[in-house]
Design a protein around this motif. Structure first.
Motif, mmCIF file in Angstrom:
data_model
loop_
_atom_site.group_PDB
_atom_site.id
_atom_site.type_symbol
_atom_site.label_atom_id
_atom_site.label_comp_id
_atom_site.label_asym_id
_atom_site.label_seq_id
_atom_site.Cartn_x
_atom_site.Cartn_y
_atom_site.Cartn_z
ATOM 1 N N LEU A 69 -18.155 -7.050 0.459
ATOM 2 C CA LEU A 69 -17.653 -8.425 0.359
ATOM 3 C C LEU A 69 -17.462 -9.090 1.712
ATOM 4 C CD1 LEU A 69 -17.221 -9.315 -2.527
ATOM 5 C CD2 LEU A 69 -16.503 -6.953 -2.423
ATOM 6 N N PHE A 84 -7.082 -0.384 -5.813
ATOM 7 C CA PHE A 84 -8.301 0.029 -5.072
ATOM 8 C C PHE A 84 -9.604 -0.419 -5.743
ATOM 9 C CE2 PHE A 84 -9.242 4.067 -7.409
ATOM 10 C CZ PHE A 84 -8.028 4.285 -8.033
ATOM 11 N N GLY A 85 -9.599 -1.686 -6.166
ATOM 12 C CA GLY A 85 -10.836 -2.307 -6.643
ATOM 13 C C GLY A 85 -11.303 -1.813 -7.999
ATOM 14 N N PHE A 125 -14.296 3.333 -0.672
ATOM 15 C CA PHE A 125 -15.296 2.271 -0.924
ATOM 16 C C PHE A 125 -16.691 2.866 -1.072
ATOM 17 C CE2 PHE A 125 -14.441 2.680 3.615
ATOM 18 C CZ PHE A 125 -15.699 3.038 4.088
ATOM 19 N N ALA A 138 -5.707 4.774 0.737
ATOM 20 C CA ALA A 138 -6.450 4.240 1.885
ATOM 21 C C ALA A 138 -6.735 5.324 2.918
ATOM 22 C CB ALA A 138 -5.671 3.109 2.543
ATOM 23 N N LYS A 139 -5.881 6.331 2.952
ATOM 24 C CA LYS A 139 -5.989 7.350 3.986
ATOM 25 C C LYS A 139 -6.498 8.674 3.442
ATOM 26 C CE LYS A 139 -3.999 4.491 6.839
ATOM 27 N NZ LYS A 139 -2.808 4.759 7.599
ATOM 28 N N PRO A 182 -12.320 -13.029 -0.016
ATOM 29 C CA PRO A 182 -11.875 -11.639 0.198
ATOM 30 C C PRO A 182 -12.347 -11.020 1.489
ATOM 31 C CG PRO A 182 -13.645 -11.720 -1.437
ATOM 32 C CD PRO A 182 -13.225 -13.137 -1.184
ATOM 33 N N GLY A 217 -9.781 -5.996 1.007
ATOM 34 C CA GLY A 217 -9.503 -4.569 1.173
ATOM 35 C C GLY A 217 -8.019 -4.303 1.360
ATOM 36 N N GLY A 272 -3.020 -1.555 11.638
ATOM 37 C CA GLY A 272 -3.174 -1.108 13.026
ATOM 38 C C GLY A 272 -4.507 -1.506 13.645
ATOM 39 N N THR A 273 -5.452 -1.921 12.824
ATOM 40 C CA THR A 273 -6.683 -2.536 13.316
ATOM 41 C C THR A 273 -6.774 -3.925 12.703
ATOM 42 O OG1 THR A 273 -9.092 -2.519 13.242
ATOM 43 C CG2 THR A 273 -7.982 -1.354 11.469
ATOM 44 N N LEU A 326 -16.416 -1.510 -4.695
ATOM 45 C CA LEU A 326 -16.195 -2.665 -3.816
ATOM 46 C C LEU A 326 -15.874 -2.187 -2.404
ATOM 47 C CD1 LEU A 326 -13.967 -4.735 -6.263
ATOM 48 C CD2 LEU A 326 -16.459 -4.817 -5.985
ATOM 49 N N LYS A 327 -16.403 -2.924 -1.437
ATOM 50 C CA LYS A 327 -16.157 -2.572 -0.026
ATOM 51 C C LYS A 327 -15.737 -3.824 0.741
ATOM 52 C CE LYS A 327 -18.502 -0.358 3.898
ATOM 53 N NZ LYS A 327 -19.116 -1.306 4.841
ATOM 54 N N GLY A 328 -14.678 -3.715 1.528
ATOM 55 C CA GLY A 328 -14.267 -4.828 2.386
ATOM 56 C C GLY A 328 -14.811 -4.560 3.779
ATOM 57 N N THR A 354 -9.688 -5.151 9.270
ATOM 58 C CA THR A 354 -9.567 -5.072 7.807
ATOM 59 C C THR A 354 -9.705 -6.467 7.189
ATOM 60 O OG1 THR A 354 -7.185 -5.237 8.075
ATOM 61 C CG2 THR A 354 -8.082 -3.040 7.840
ATOM 62 N N CYS A 368 -12.713 -7.758 -8.894
ATOM 63 C CA CYS A 368 -12.971 -8.085 -7.487
ATOM 64 C C CYS A 368 -12.185 -9.347 -7.116
ATOM 65 C CB CYS A 368 -14.468 -8.322 -7.306
ATOM 66 S SG CYS A 368 -14.895 -8.798 -5.633
HETATM 67 C C1 LIG Z 1 -7.635 2.163 12.868
HETATM 68 C C2 LIG Z 1 -7.025 1.920 11.512
HETATM 69 C C3 LIG Z 1 -5.695 1.564 11.413
HETATM 70 C C4 LIG Z 1 -5.117 1.352 10.158
HETATM 71 N N1 LIG Z 1 -3.799 0.982 10.086
HETATM 72 C C5 LIG Z 1 -3.242 0.791 8.885
HETATM 73 C C6 LIG Z 1 -1.889 0.362 8.768
HETATM 74 O O1 LIG Z 1 -1.219 0.131 9.768
HETATM 75 N N2 LIG Z 1 -1.370 0.185 7.535
HETATM 76 C C7 LIG Z 1 -2.113 0.408 6.409
HETATM 77 O O2 LIG Z 1 -1.583 0.223 5.308
HETATM 78 N N3 LIG Z 1 -3.396 0.786 6.478
HETATM 79 C C8 LIG Z 1 -3.966 0.988 7.688
HETATM 80 N N4 LIG Z 1 -5.271 1.363 7.771
HETATM 81 C C9 LIG Z 1 -6.028 1.513 6.528
HETATM 82 C C10 LIG Z 1 -6.676 0.181 6.142
HETATM 83 O O3 LIG Z 1 -5.829 -0.875 6.431
HETATM 84 C C11 LIG Z 1 -6.925 0.159 4.639
HETATM 85 O O4 LIG Z 1 -7.802 1.196 4.305
HETATM 86 C C12 LIG Z 1 -7.515 -1.173 4.170
HETATM 87 O O5 LIG Z 1 -7.578 -1.142 2.780
HETATM 88 C C13 LIG Z 1 -8.899 -1.378 4.768
HETATM 89 O O6 LIG Z 1 -9.337 -2.683 4.499
HETATM 90 P P1 LIG Z 1 -10.890 -2.980 4.448
HETATM 91 O O7 LIG Z 1 -11.093 -4.434 4.391
HETATM 92 O O8 LIG Z 1 -11.585 -2.226 5.480
HETATM 93 O O9 LIG Z 1 -11.219 -2.406 2.974
HETATM 94 P P2 LIG Z 1 -12.091 -1.174 2.518
HETATM 95 O O10 LIG Z 1 -11.639 0.041 3.228
HETATM 96 O O11 LIG Z 1 -13.520 -1.518 2.558
HETATM 97 O O12 LIG Z 1 -11.632 -1.099 0.989
HETATM 98 C C14 LIG Z 1 -10.312 -0.720 0.652
HETATM 99 C C15 LIG Z 1 -10.148 -0.701 -0.872
HETATM 100 O O13 LIG Z 1 -10.118 -2.030 -1.366
HETATM 101 C C16 LIG Z 1 -11.131 -2.215 -2.355
HETATM 102 N N5 LIG Z 1 -11.649 -3.567 -2.165
HETATM 103 C C17 LIG Z 1 -12.320 -4.054 -1.107
HETATM 104 N N6 LIG Z 1 -12.599 -5.366 -1.293
HETATM 105 C C18 LIG Z 1 -12.084 -5.693 -2.510
HETATM 106 C C19 LIG Z 1 -12.052 -6.895 -3.286
HETATM 107 N N7 LIG Z 1 -12.612 -8.024 -2.845
HETATM 108 N N8 LIG Z 1 -11.434 -6.870 -4.490
HETATM 109 C C20 LIG Z 1 -10.859 -5.729 -4.966
HETATM 110 N N9 LIG Z 1 -10.854 -4.579 -4.265
HETATM 111 C C21 LIG Z 1 -11.462 -4.554 -3.055
HETATM 112 C C22 LIG Z 1 -12.168 -1.132 -2.088
HETATM 113 O O14 LIG Z 1 -12.863 -0.756 -3.246
HETATM 114 C C23 LIG Z 1 -11.299 0.013 -1.581
HETATM 115 O O15 LIG Z 1 -10.787 0.766 -2.636
HETATM 116 C C24 LIG Z 1 -5.888 1.532 8.991
HETATM 117 C C25 LIG Z 1 -7.234 1.894 9.092
HETATM 118 C C26 LIG Z 1 -7.796 2.081 10.349
HETATM 119 C C27 LIG Z 1 -9.242 2.454 10.438
#
Ligand SMILES: Cc1cc2nc3c(=O)[nH]c(=O)nc-3n(C[C@H](O)[C@H](O)[C@H](O)COP(=O)(O)OP(=O)(O)OC[C@H]3O[C@@H](n4cnc5c(N)ncnc54)[C@H](O)[C@@H]3O)c2cc1C
Length: 486
Positions: A86, A189-190, A76, A440-441, A106, A137, A129-130, A65-67, A133, A194
């Motif tokens: 998604l 982490f998915g 993801f 996530a990191k 989602p 996710g 921080g962005t 799964l990808k958000g 998201t 979903c």
């Molecule tokens: C610039 C930057 C700043 C950030 N700052 C922070 C911060 O301050 N705090 C923090 O905690 N994180 C931070 N992050 C990390 C980010 O918030 C997490 O990685 C977050 O999970 C990303 O959300 P996304 O929607 O992009 O999900 P993705 O990265 O696409 O997916 C995250 C996880 O969720 C799963 N997933 C996605 N959609 C679903 C769904 N519908 N159902 C079940 N599972 C799903 C995916 O399989 C994956 O394992 C930051 C990232 C960046 C790039």
């Protein structure tokens, strides 16, 4: 440890269905340091989502799964298999401006949500921080904000969610109903199902501004003191550390705390809560267009350049220390969105992040050791963000009563093996300090380190719930196979 099963189910004819070639895309980790090819599907409805799970069974492929794709590593990515994006399931399903309860699909982003609710006087209780998201996710990783020690991770504000299992069945989960799955799918982490809809409580605000105060701690000891002295009276605190500083200056940096304005403090909340007041500026320092800023940063992305930038930033922070001002919510929270594509300044091989979480009683010593170890390897991290956390009830939590330090490392071909060696040494420091990690990191953890910090019992419980929700192990990612498949 339970092994990931091969997907055995075939189509009704007994033949495996081929996946359409035109769906094959390169999927990049957000940090740009790794990528893999996956068959990407972008459903907009529950029926289309079910169809993709059905196709996975018929084709003998797994589904990741990808958000918004903002995880730094492989969370993801799903090499040679299906990536279910998604981000087009992005409707706000319900919003009650009286109670602040929102129901979202989602793919709704933090950006969409705050822009939708701000003028009604609400703000998401936890933001990253962005703002790019998505809620799916964010729930998948159970993200935290700069107020994590006070309000916990986003899971603490989720009232209920619907989870589609690979069978196509939908389970509604809350703290009362299917509580075990509620606490494991958030942060799971998915891998259990979903999220197809999430219901969350938002936070009431009385102004579009936060009251911000700055400080410039001269070393790590002062950084901890700044946090400890202000935790009880602040809503948000975040620290930035100059990872190049050594000796008595080790751990020096900048710290910002912020507080909501109480009702009545802002003479004109109708104005400050307007969306156009929250816009991030189009230029940096009124001159450089934001969109080209990363090109100016690019020549500085080496040890010499970044040590100079860190020194300049610390000096500027020192000169402005003690400043008190009002800042919009968006400007305070989404500093990293000020410079679009800033990650490109790291060059073609991108960056990885390493974010350990350490209990407060061990944090001073462990973080000092981590900073020193990076310097000894001549791999100082270029951006370091410091936060305070609290424990929570989620199964695979990264939260604890302590601190985290998020460190960005530039990747080059030459540095890759050195970074792996460094990560092994840092892992040992974190584990010896009873610390935790954050998927996530992550790009560098091993299955052994994962079991060591989560505990074998927790890992077994998670596998048991996975077998219950996803008996054919349809849900997989590169991260899952890297860390949970021995
Ligand atoms: C610039 C930057 C700043 C950030 N700052 C922070 C911060 O301050 N705090 C923090 O905690 N994180 C931070 N992050 C990390 C980010 O918030 C997490 O990685 C977050 O999970 C990303 O959300 P996304 O929607 O992009 O999900 P993705 O990265 O696409 O997916 C995250 C996880 O969720 C799963 N997933 C996605 N959609 C679903 C769904 N519908 N159902 C079940 N599972 C799903 C995916 O399989 C994956 O394992 C930051 C990232 C960046 C790039």
């Amino acid at each position: 440890m339970t092994k990931t099963k091969q997907i055995e189910t075939t189509g009704k004819t007994g033949q495996l269905t081929a996946l359409p070639h035109e769906r094959l895309e390169r999927v990049w980790a957000w940090g740009g340091a790794s990528s893999s090819m996956g068959y990407v599907f972008r459903p907009t409805t529950l029926e289309q989502l079910r169809d993709v799970f059905e196709l996975a069974y018929q084709s003998g492929r797994s589904v990741g799964l990808k958000g918004g794709g903002n995880s730094y590593g492989d969370a993801f990515m799903n090499s040679e298999n299906i990536v279910l994006d998604l981000s087009r399931m992005n409707r706000i399903l319900a919003w009650d401006p009286e109670t602040g309860v929102i129901q979202v699909e989602p793919g709704v982003s933090i950006e969409q949500a705050w822009k939708y609710i701000l003028e009604d006087g609400w703000w998401p209780p936890v933001v990253t921080g962005t703002m790019k998201t998505t809620f799916g996710g964010c729930a998948g990783m159970n993200v935290h904000g700069k107020n994590a020690w006070q309000v916990g991770p986003i899971g603490d504000h989720i009232l209920e969610f619907d989870l589609m299992l690979p069978s196509g069945a939908i389970m509604t989960c809350s703290r009362e109903v299917h509580s075990d799955i509620f606490h494991a799918a958030i942060g799971g982490f998915g891998m259990l199902g979903c999220f197809t809809s999430l219901t969350l409580q938002m936070k009431r605000i009385y102004s579009g501004y936060l009251q911000v105060k700055t400080s410039a701690p001269a070393n790590l000891q002062e950084m901890f003191t700044f946090f400890e002295e202000n935790l009880a009276t602040s809503n948000y605190i975040v620290g930035w550390i100059d990872a190049f500083a050594q000796g008595d200056a080790l751990g020096r940096g900048d710290a910002h705390l912020a507080n909501y304005l109480p009702s009545g403090a802002d003479p004109n909340p109708q104005q400050s809560l307007r969306l156009d007041r929250q816009n991030l500026p189009d230029t940096i320092a009124g001159i450089v267009p934001k969109s080209s800023m990363w090109m100016f940063m690019r020549p500085f992305m080496n040890n010499w350049g970044t040590s100079f930038v860190n020194l300049a930033k610390y000096t500027a922070g020192h000169l402005g220390s003690g400043k008190n001002y009002w800042q919009t919510h968006a400007a305070f929270h989404f500093l990293l969105d000020y410079v679009p594509n800033w990650k490109k300044s790291y060059g073609g091989d991108g960056l990885i992040q390493y974010q350990p979480f350490i209990p407060k009683e061990n944090a001073r010593e462990a973080f000092a050791a981590i900073l020193r170890t990076c310097q000894q390897h001549d791999l100082p991290n270029y951006l370091t963000v410091f936060k305070r956390h609290r424990p929570d009830d989620f199964m695979l939590t990264h939260g604890l009563d302590g601190y985290s330090m998020a460190m960005d490392f530039r990747v080059t071909d030459g540095r890759r093996p050195q970074l792996t060696t460094l990560a092994r040494e840092l892992d040992a420091i974190v584990l010896a300090a009873n610390g935790r990690f954050y998927f996530a990191k992550d790009s560098t953890l091993t299955p052994e380190t994962t079991v060591a910090y989560l505990g074998q019992d927790t890992v077994n419980q998670f596998h048991a719930l996975k077998n219950q929700c996803d008996p054919d192990h349809i849900l997989q990612t590169d991260l899952w196979r890297r860390l949970f498949v021995a």
